[in-house]
Design a protein around this motif. Structure first.
Motif, PDB file in Angstrom:
ATOM      1  N   SER A 167      -2.846  14.022   8.931  1.00  0.00           N
ATOM      2  CA  SER A 167      -3.624  14.178   7.712  1.00  0.00           C
ATOM      3  C   SER A 167      -4.641  13.036   7.681  1.00  0.00           C
ATOM      4  O   SER A 167      -5.206  12.697   8.713  1.00  0.00           O
ATOM      5  N   THR A 227      -6.656  11.678   1.753  1.00  0.00           N
ATOM      6  CA  THR A 227      -5.840  12.540   0.871  1.00  0.00           C
ATOM      7  C   THR A 227      -5.168  11.709  -0.227  1.00  0.00           C
ATOM      8  O   THR A 227      -4.476  12.253  -1.074  1.00  0.00           O
ATOM      9  N   TRP A 254      -1.905  11.380  -4.538  1.00  0.00           N
ATOM     10  CA  TRP A 254      -2.729  12.438  -3.916  1.00  0.00           C
ATOM     11  C   TRP A 254      -4.157  12.343  -4.449  1.00  0.00           C
ATOM     12  O   TRP A 254      -4.355  12.038  -5.631  1.00  0.00           O
ATOM     13  N   SER A 255      -5.114  12.613  -3.581  1.00  0.00           N
ATOM     14  CA  SER A 255      -6.506  12.655  -4.032  1.00  0.00           C
ATOM     15  C   SER A 255      -6.696  13.765  -5.059  1.00  0.00           C
ATOM     16  O   SER A 255      -5.988  14.770  -5.032  1.00  0.00           O
ATOM     17  N   LYS A 284      -8.831  17.953   3.954  1.00  0.00           N
ATOM     18  CA  LYS A 284      -7.604  17.296   4.398  1.00  0.00           C
ATOM     19  C   LYS A 284      -6.510  17.371   3.326  1.00  0.00           C
ATOM     20  O   LYS A 284      -5.329  17.593   3.622  1.00  0.00           O
ATOM     21  N   THR A 285      -6.897  17.205   2.065  1.00  0.00           N
ATOM     22  CA  THR A 285      -5.936  17.253   0.956  1.00  0.00           C
ATOM     23  C   THR A 285      -5.341  18.651   0.812  1.00  0.00           C
ATOM     24  O   THR A 285      -4.111  18.823   0.743  1.00  0.00           O
ATOM     25  N   GLU A 320      -3.121  19.529   3.878  1.00  0.00           N
ATOM     26  CA  GLU A 320      -1.808  18.871   3.881  1.00  0.00           C
ATOM     27  C   GLU A 320      -0.895  19.483   2.813  1.00  0.00           C
ATOM     28  O   GLU A 320       0.290  19.724   3.043  1.00  0.00           O
ATOM     29  N   LYS A 321      -1.459  19.764   1.634  1.00  0.00           N
ATOM     30  CA  LYS A 321      -0.638  20.390   0.576  1.00  0.00           C
ATOM     31  C   LYS A 321      -0.135  21.766   1.028  1.00  0.00           C
ATOM     32  O   LYS A 321       1.023  22.119   0.778  1.00  0.00           O
ATOM     33  N   LEU A 324      -1.113   9.659   7.819  1.00  0.00           N
ATOM     34  CA  LEU A 324      -2.375   9.575   7.077  1.00  0.00           C
ATOM     35  C   LEU A 324      -3.189   8.383   7.575  1.00  0.00           C
ATOM     36  O   LEU A 324      -3.149   7.293   6.987  1.00  0.00           O
TER      37      LEU A 324
END
Length: 327
Positions: free
Chosen positions: A130, A134, A152-153, A169-170, A173-174, A191
């Motif tokens: 990631s 993020t 988290w972002s 990326k956020t 990854e989620k 990360l």
């Protein structure tokens, strides 16, 4: 048969010819793994020559074709592997349609790889690359408390500021966590901060090109950062292998050695490498101050290389490849 090689088992690395993935393949081969690397075109000898020249490649590396946007295209590569390292990610220049060109490939690409993982009964663990982006794209954190893996972002902030890479990326990854939790896949994510170090591929990717530009005096790309975490490429590869091998590893792992402001970076570069044209200073941006808390990765016994080591190694490699004059 070399027993050490046998005992390490077989792993898959997606996007194997990339900047970070190439280094990860190098480290895995040195550690005694049999590596299946996915690439877009296994017949492209020029683009893959740096992988075939790695120690152990002729004995324990296979390169196979796979496409992030094609469901099922990773089935063959992943089947029979105990571990999968998903590092492939589209890092594209924003276009007229960033959603289609950046977000969809990142999310769907990740899910396509994980769908193939789900079909593989030999699978032990998946490690997804990631990004620290993020974690840090927020406007509501306390600058006195270092950011850690629980943060988290903000998707809304990323959309508003059009920071598509952080958003991709956020969301990717989620999506990975949601899929793996639902399908009982053992997932760990790494990360990394901004990756600095030698590029094994001779054609520089956007990250390595941005660093070369900075060392030649360009400020534009780094101006946007304001403040940034940096990490040696070898540390990123080594941390992927560590969280794969350590059975107690779980969840997300921030991977960053040093967080510094642009002007401190400029002072460091011009003092350490006076013969290069690195900028002396940057226009001051009003960016929030932050630090990263990397105690989770350090608790596994991990030690980071210094900013001196990452830039020394990076510059030596750029000189050797003819991108920079000898200092």
């Amino acid at each position: 048969m070399d027993m050490k090689v046998e005992s390490k088992g077989k792993v898959c690395v997606t996007g194997a010819s990339g900047f970070l993935a190439s280094w990860l393949v190098k480290r895995l081969l040195l550690s005694g793994y049999h590596v299946i690397g996915t690439v877009r075109d296994p017949g492209n000898e020029k683009k893959l020559a740096h992988l075939w020249s790695l120690e152990g490649a002729r004995e324990r590396l296979q390169l196979v074709k796979a496409n992030l946007m094609e469901e099922g295209s990773f089935d063959g590569a992943i089947m029979g592997c105990q571990g999968v390292f998903h590092t492939a990610s589209p890092v594209l220049k924003p276009s007229s349609d960033p959603k289609a060109e950046i977000l969809n490939p990142a999310i769907e690409g990740t899910l396509n790889v994980l769908r193939s993982c789900k079909k593989n009964p030999s699978l032990r663990r998946v490690v997804v690359t990631s990004s620290s982006s993020t974690v840090r794209a927020r406007d509501d954190f306390d600058p006195k408390i270092p950011l850690d893996e629980s943060t988290w972002s903000s998707v809304e902030l990323c959309e508003r500021l059009q920071v598509w890479y952080a958003l991709a990326k956020t969301l990717a990854e989620k999506a990975a966590w949601e899929f793996c939790n639902k399908n009982s896949i053992d997932l760990v994510t790494v990360l990394p901060a901004f990756v600095i170090g030698p590029s094994l591929p001779p054609d520089l990717c956007s990250t390595a090109s941005d660093v070369l530009g900075l060392l030649e005096g360009e400020t534009e790309k780094f101006q946007l950062h304001g403040r940034m975490g940096y990490v040696h490429i070898d540390d990123v590869a080594a941390s992927h292998i560590l969280v794969y091998e350590d059975k107690d590893a779980h969840g997300r792992y921030l991977c960053s050695s040093t967080v510094i402001d642009n002007n401190d970076l400029a002072s460091f570069l011009s003092a350490r490498y006076p013969s290069l044209s690195a900028p002396k200073r940057f226009e001051q941006l009003n960016r929030p101050y932050y630090e990263f808390n990397t105690s989770k990765l350090r608790s596994l016994g991990f030690k980071f290389k210094t900013i001196n080591e990452m830039f020394d190694d990076c510059i030596a490699s750029l000189v050797e490849q003819g991108h920079l004059p000898s200092p």
